[in-house]
Design a protein around this motif. Structure first.
Motif, short mmCIF file in Angstrom:
data_model
loop_
_atom_site.label_atom_id
_atom_site.label_comp_id
_atom_site.label_asym_id
_atom_site.label_seq_id
_atom_site.Cartn_x
_atom_site.Cartn_y
_atom_site.Cartn_z
N VAL A 109 12.28 5.18 -4.66
CA VAL A 109 11.16 6.12 -4.73
C VAL A 109 9.98 5.49 -5.47
O VAL A 109 8.83 5.52 -5.01
CB VAL A 109 11.60 7.43 -5.44
CG1 VAL A 109 10.39 8.30 -5.75
CG2 VAL A 109 12.59 8.18 -4.57
N LEU A 110 10.28 4.85 -6.61
CA LEU A 110 9.20 4.20 -7.36
C LEU A 110 8.55 3.10 -6.54
O LEU A 110 7.33 2.92 -6.56
CB LEU A 110 9.74 3.61 -8.68
CG LEU A 110 10.06 4.60 -9.80
CD1 LEU A 110 10.50 3.85 -11.05
CD2 LEU A 110 8.87 5.49 -10.12
N THR A 111 9.37 2.37 -5.77
CA THR A 111 8.83 1.31 -4.92
C THR A 111 7.82 1.89 -3.94
O THR A 111 6.72 1.37 -3.76
CB THR A 111 9.95 0.60 -4.14
OG1 THR A 111 10.94 0.16 -5.07
CG2 THR A 111 9.43 -0.58 -3.36
N VAL A 112 8.21 3.01 -3.32
CA VAL A 112 7.32 3.63 -2.34
C VAL A 112 6.04 4.11 -3.04
O VAL A 112 4.93 3.90 -2.56
CB VAL A 112 8.04 4.81 -1.63
CG1 VAL A 112 7.07 5.57 -0.75
CG2 VAL A 112 9.20 4.28 -0.82
N LEU A 113 6.22 4.72 -4.23
CA LEU A 113 5.07 5.22 -4.97
C LEU A 113 4.12 4.10 -5.38
O LEU A 113 2.92 4.28 -5.45
CB LEU A 113 5.52 5.97 -6.23
CG LEU A 113 6.18 7.33 -6.01
CD1 LEU A 113 6.60 7.94 -7.34
CD2 LEU A 113 5.22 8.26 -5.28
N ILE A 114 4.67 2.93 -5.65
CA ILE A 114 3.82 1.80 -6.03
C ILE A 114 3.22 1.15 -4.78
O ILE A 114 2.04 0.82 -4.73
CB ILE A 114 4.64 0.75 -6.81
CG1 ILE A 114 5.11 1.32 -8.14
CG2 ILE A 114 3.82 -0.51 -7.05
CD1 ILE A 114 6.12 0.44 -8.86
N THR A 115 4.08 1.01 -3.74
CA THR A 115 3.69 0.22 -2.57
C THR A 115 2.57 0.86 -1.76
O THR A 115 1.56 0.24 -1.48
CB THR A 115 4.91 0.00 -1.66
OG1 THR A 115 5.91 -0.63 -2.42
CG2 THR A 115 4.54 -0.85 -0.47
N VAL A 116 2.79 2.13 -1.37
CA VAL A 116 1.87 2.73 -0.40
C VAL A 116 0.43 2.74 -0.90
O VAL A 116 -0.45 2.18 -0.24
CB VAL A 116 2.38 4.13 0.02
CG1 VAL A 116 1.35 4.83 0.89
CG2 VAL A 116 3.71 3.99 0.74
N PRO A 117 0.15 3.33 -2.07
CA PRO A 117 -1.25 3.33 -2.50
C PRO A 117 -1.81 1.92 -2.72
O PRO A 117 -2.93 1.64 -2.30
CB PRO A 117 -1.23 4.11 -3.81
CG PRO A 117 0.18 4.24 -4.21
CD PRO A 117 1.02 4.06 -3.01
N LEU A 118 -1.01 1.05 -3.33
CA LEU A 118 -1.53 -0.29 -3.62
C LEU A 118 -1.78 -1.08 -2.35
O LEU A 118 -2.77 -1.81 -2.24
CB LEU A 118 -0.57 -1.05 -4.53
CG LEU A 118 -0.86 -0.93 -6.03
CD1 LEU A 118 0.16 -1.73 -6.83
CD2 LEU A 118 -2.27 -1.39 -6.36
#
Lengths: 313, 505
Positions: A109-118
């Motif tokens: 979940v954290l990966t997705v939260l970091i990845t998508v916006p960045l």
């Protein structure tokens, strides 16, 4: 109903995989020097003590018998008795499984939260300083040993700022989420280095497609174009990268688990190998294999959700 | 970048809410709680199936033994038995139980003792050998037990003080799940065991020592990573820790609010020499190797001073021969001895090292360097623990860096393991054999404690020192640390700790 049929098919396909994996693990364990009875009694016991314990553990039987017994145990839904813990393997795995699953899910979940916006952010600033900065930063994060990154985060967030506990797991779900934030972040940062790059390049490629131009020409707002047309079409490859990585994390979090004292399966696997706890290592391997199959199943479902053209017939 | 901010905002909100709740929950505290950080979790709480320290140490907090090693590591003191007598011929032991209760409130009786000790000597016990010398038991009355031995066996008293002789209630016999909710008469009761995470212990309300334990709860938390354990102590999330790495001890010492100590424990580090192989079959060569090693140098540089040089392969304990001095660091004498053995040019050899032990790896490098100076070229081979044991056992090695620890306060166990051949391990795989040592070992086991037995052990130790089947290295201490609101936490010579003595200020 195709999904149900697909799921069942997947699990049936898993059988030969499972037999292959168990056979490999079984044989590798036996080839390793050092046997459990000697490790338990070596310094204190006599040769007779060791022979008696070997017989008691069933390790004096021919290998093929031991393997068949192991398969028979699985068929009965049991994973045998742990040599080190002197307790059922499945009970010990079940005790530790939640921590591992939570850590894997949390870091995903954290990966997705970091990845998508960045990824969106840098894709829109292709080759400009911000893009290069993010790229550089994550290359550094990925190359840092998780051990060291973990200690750095502890020093900053736990010792200096007191935002998070140094390590541990907590005793209820809210505590778990609080305690596991830093370890999940360490895994997520390393994973994000891969996923950001993958998603960034897909976005850049998709953004030049004709249907994106059409969408813009229709007068859709830039945010809507990004969400509906670009992002959705870019995600498929990133989901694959993430899935492969997540499968790897399940058994590969040993370092993070020991730095943050998370009572998960990775550390159990390593210590069981050292004590030659054959049934435990075998049981863990079966568990990992099933989890990996489960993740690839979830990935396929995710494909179907992202891309309606994907069908599994 | 609408989507970016929306992501960030909602994610931030969820996380902030979660932590706010978590912190509120974790504020609820128990009355007095002592939290100890250790590096490994226990495996089982069954005393006859334990061989790892974490299990043993946990068992010693939950169960009692009839008698137990004193905190000085030299004398035995009363445990569940308030007094005992040994017949002059060494064949009869009589124990009188104190008025003690198990944690469930039932009294401890002679039947419980007989059940537990018979179980420890039984088929399923990994420790049967330690209890088998007792051939019959008799419950004279509810609080008196008479044990008879066919032949005198002096180490028996020490064996009864072992954790594996823990006294369980007889009802354990019929309860297959007993060790998931064990009942003992020790200072603590197991409240919860989250495997791999922590052992939660509550004060035993029926404990026989008045006013102990001083804390209501004790937690033994498993933090395998050394740095994390230290950071957790510094952050105040733990009250004490064991297994402090020596290179961090000094820094921790100077941290405000933290105190450290290093305990002398029953442990000895050495290099096994394969005395069946050339040139190690020559006593002169073995002595030369002992003279070539700068033990104090190793202690100072690798162990940061937390060890003392060793004179033999047993730890410093009762009956230790204090007349012996460690082999001096004297490369010239070593060279002369090698020359006498016809090896003036030196020789090439290999040394096994246990994998994953960074201290021993560094020690191995110093040994390699020291031996280079007398012309002995050593190739280091790292092997994982089990493989190292198998290799030395098969006799297919030259030298092997290892260590030994003692479970009892009597030298008999380590003498049998490291000095006597064949006994259990052919003098710990060195294959060294000395008939006089074997003879003294037989005699020592039949001689009652006193000056005569002391003389026997001292002669054994002197002969081994002289015969040098090992390069004797040092006795490593056990470093531990605690916060200054803790009083009475100490690691004992037997490496365990008595949490019933811990007070929180």
């Amino acid at each position: 109903m195709y999904l149900l049929r697909f799921t069942i098919l997947r699990f049936v396909q898993m059988l030969p995989v499972l037999i292959g994996i168990t056979l490999c693990v079984f044989l590798l364990l036996r080839v390793m020097p050092g046997d459990p009875a000697t490790l338990i009694l070596g310094r204190r016991g006599t040769a007779e003590d060791i022979a008696r314990l070997t017989a008691q553990l069933g390790l004096d039987r021919p290998l093929w018998q031991q393997y068949l017994m192991f398969l028979w145990d699985i068929a009965k839904g049991s994973l045998g008795q742990s040599i080190a813990y002197r307790a059922p393997v499945s009970a010990i795995i079940m005790e530790r499984l939640p921590a591992t699953l939570l850590l894997v899910a949390y870091s995903t979940v954290l990966t997705v939260l970091i990845t998508v916006p960045l990824a969106i952010f840098v894709a829109m600033r292709k080759d400009r300083p911000a893009d290069l900065l993010v790229k550089g930063l994550f290359v550094v994060l990925m190359s840092l040993p998780p051990f060291w990154l973990g200690i750095l985060l502890i020093l900053l967030f736990s010792i200096k700022l007191h935002w998070f506990p140094v390590s541990g797991y907590g005793s209820n779900i809210i505590e778990n989420i609080w305690y596991l934030f830093l370890p999940a972040l360490v895994i997520a940062l390393a994973t994000s280095a891969l996923t950001i790059r993958s998603l960034r390049s897909s976005i850049i490629a998709v953004a030049t497609a004709d249907y994106v131009d059409t969408a813009r020409a229709k007068g859709l707002r830039p945010g809507t174009v990004m969400r509906r047309h670009i992002l959705r079409n870019s995600l498929v490859s990133t989901v694959s990268v993430l899935a492969v990585h997540t499968s790897w994390i399940i058994g590969g979090t040993v370092v993070v688990e020991s730095v943050f004292a998370v009572p998960g399966l990775g550390y159990l696997l390593v210590s069981s190998i050292f004590t030659r706890d054959y049934p435990m290592v075998q049981g863990l391997t079966v568990t990992f294999a099933m989890l990996v199959v489960l993740i690839s199943l979830l990935t396929d479902i995710a494909y179907a959700l992202i891309d309606p053209r994907v069908r599994y017939d | 970048m609408i989507s970016f901010w929306r992501w960030a905002q909602s994610a931030g909100l969820v996380i902030a809410l979660g932590f706010a709740t978590a912190m509120a929950v974790s504020d609820a505290k128990a009355e007095t709680l002592f939290r100890l950080g250790v590096s490994e979790d226990a495996l089982t709480l069954d005393p006859i199936a334990s061989s790892d320290n974490p299990s043993i140490w946990a068992e010693l907090l939950i169960y009692d033994t009839l008698i137990r090693p004193g905190t000085n590591g030299v004398d035995l003191e009363p445990g569940l038995a308030e007094k005992w007598t040994v017949a002059p011929d060494g064949k009869e032991y009589v124990f009188t139980l104190r008025d003690a209760k198990f944690s469930d409130g039932t009294p401890v009786t002679a039947d419980d003792v007989i059940f537990s000790l018979k179980r420890a000597a039984g088929e399923k016990s990994d420790w049967a050998r330690f209890f088998k010398p007792i051939t019959s038991y008799e419950a004279v009355d509810q609080r008196t037990i008479k044990m008879t031995l066919e032949t005198p066996f002096t180490p028996m008293l020490n064996n009864l003080a072992l954790f594996s002789g823990a006294i369980l209630p007889k009802s354990a016999e019929t309860d297959p799940e007993f060790f998931t909710h064990p009942v003992g008469s020790g200072p603590f009761v197991l409240k919860e065991w989250r495997k791999g995470d922590r052992l939660v212990l509550a004060k035993n309300p029926h404990y026989w020592q008045q006013g102990k334990p001083a804390v209501d709860m004790a937690e033994v938390q498993v933090i395998s990573e050394d740095n994390s354990r230290i950071l957790k102590l510094q952050a105040g999330e733990l009250d004490a820790i064991i297994n402090v790495p020596f290179n961090q001890l000094k820094q921790l010492q100077s941290t405000a609010g933290i105190k450290t100590s290093a305990a002398d424990v029953f442990r000895v580090e050495f290099v096994q020499l394969n005395t069946k192989k050339k040139p190690f079959d020559d006593q002169k060569v073995r002595q030369a190797l002992n003279y070539a090693i700068d033990k104090q140098g190793i202690v100072d540089s690798v162990i940061f001073g937390n060890a003392v040089p060793a004179v033999s392969s047993i730890s410093i304990m009762r009956y230790h021969n204090t007349d012996l001095k460690p082999y001096a660091y004297d490369p010239d004498k070593a060279k002369a001895l090698l020359a006498e053995a016809g090896l003036a040019e030196g020789f090439s050899t290999t040394m096994l090292l246990p994998a994953g032990d960074s201290t021993l790896r560094n020690v191995g490098a110093v040994i390699q360097d020291n031996l280079q100076k007398i012309g002995v070229k050593v190739e280091l081979q790292t092997l994982e623990g089990g493989a190292q044991w198998d290799t030395t056992k098969s006799g297919n090695y030259d030298m092997s860096l290892s260590y030994a620890t003692s479970d009892t306060i009597d030298p008999d166990q380590l003498v049998g393991f490291t000095m006597v051949n064949p006994e259990r391990a052919n003098a710990y795989h060195t294959e060294w054999k000395d008939d006089r040592v074997n003879e003294l070992y037989e005699a020592e086991r039949k001689t009652l404690d006193g000056p005569e037995r002391e003389a026997q052990f001292k002669e054994i130790e002197a002969r081994v020192h002289e015969g040098a089947p090992y390069i004797f290295l040092y006795h490593q201490r056990a470093a531990y640390a605690w916060r200054d609101n803790v009083e009475g936490f100490a690691v004992l010579p037997t490496s365990n700790y008595r949490l019933e003595d811990v007070k929180m200020k």
